[in-house]
Design an enzyme around this catalytic site. Structure first.
Site, PDB file in Angstrom:
ATOM      1  N   LEU A 244       0.827  -1.209   0.000  1.00  0.00           N
ATOM      2  CA  LEU A 244       0.000   0.000   0.000  1.00  0.00           C
ATOM      3  C   LEU A 244       0.861   1.258   0.000  1.00  0.00           C
ATOM      4  CD1 LEU A 244      -2.663  -1.078   2.635  1.00  0.00           C
ATOM      5  CD2 LEU A 244      -2.681  -1.440   0.148  1.00  0.00           C
ATOM      6  N   ASP A 245       0.301   2.328  -0.568  1.00  0.00           N
ATOM      7  CA  ASP A 245       0.997   3.611  -0.532  1.00  0.00           C
ATOM      8  C   ASP A 245       0.511   4.429   0.657  1.00  0.00           C
ATOM      9  OD1 ASP A 245      -1.482   4.670  -1.272  1.00  0.00           O
ATOM     10  OD2 ASP A 245      -0.916   5.003  -3.351  1.00  0.00           O
ATOM     11  N   THR A 246       0.937   5.671   0.749  1.00  0.00           N
ATOM     12  CA  THR A 246       0.592   6.494   1.914  1.00  0.00           C
ATOM     13  C   THR A 246      -0.894   6.844   1.982  1.00  0.00           C
ATOM     14  OG1 THR A 246       1.209   8.509   0.724  1.00  0.00           O
ATOM     15  CG2 THR A 246       2.902   7.484   2.110  1.00  0.00           C
TER      16      THR A 246
ATOM     17  N   HIS B 265      -3.956   2.798  -0.418  1.00  0.00           N
ATOM     18  CA  HIS B 265      -4.386   1.922  -1.508  1.00  0.00           C
ATOM     19  C   HIS B 265      -3.183   1.336  -2.228  1.00  0.00           C
ATOM     20  CE1 HIS B 265      -3.815   5.341  -4.281  1.00  0.00           C
ATOM     21  NE2 HIS B 265      -4.706   6.024  -3.590  1.00  0.00           N
TER      22      HIS B 265
END
Length: 140
Positions: free
Chosen positions: A16-18, A21
């Site tokens: 996941l990114d910040t 998602h």
């Protein structure tokens, strides 16, 4: 037309990114995973490719994001080869939730590299057909 090959992947937390998602680069990895699994289903392993002196290469990739994926989500990634004439082929991949909702699409152009000559083989469709134990997953 027969349904394309599919593989299911569960989104892992570390992908996941910040924003929480699925990181955009991981979509590419899922597509690559589905392509290798499709080749494996056709009876073509990485070892078999290397032993025959060839390897698949991505020449162009377009990824379209339609809906986010979050940790724990499951996604089915399809893989459909479109064969034409010449040294390249097209790949169409859909990323869908188990309920059928599309979350992304990937289209690409690939080739089969002669590892000695460092050039694309002239007829990748025929070479894949020769290597495959079951060419059906490749649309052959």
């Amino acid at each position: 037309m027969e349904d394309p090959f599919r593989v299911r992947v569960t989104v892992r937390g570390y992908e996941l990114d910040t924003q929480g998602h699925l990181n955009q680069a991981v979509y590419l990895q899922y597509g690559e995973h589905a392509r290798w699994e499709c080749l494996r289903a056709a009876g073509i392993s990485q070892d078999r490719l290397l032993a025959s002196g060839v390897g698949p290469v991505a020449l162009e990739v377009t990824l379209r994001y339609l809906s986010e994926l979050r940790g724990g989500d499951e996604v089915d990634v399809s893989c459909a080869f479109r064969w034409g004439e010449g040294k390249t082929f097209h790949i169409d991949q859909d990323y869908t939730r188990p309920d059928g909702t599309r979350v992304a699409t990937l289209t690409g152009v690939g080739g089969l590299l002669d590892l000695s000559a460092r050039r694309l083989v002239p007829d990748p469709r025929e070479r894949f057909r020769e290597l495959a134990g079951d060419p059906a997953p490749l649309g052959l």
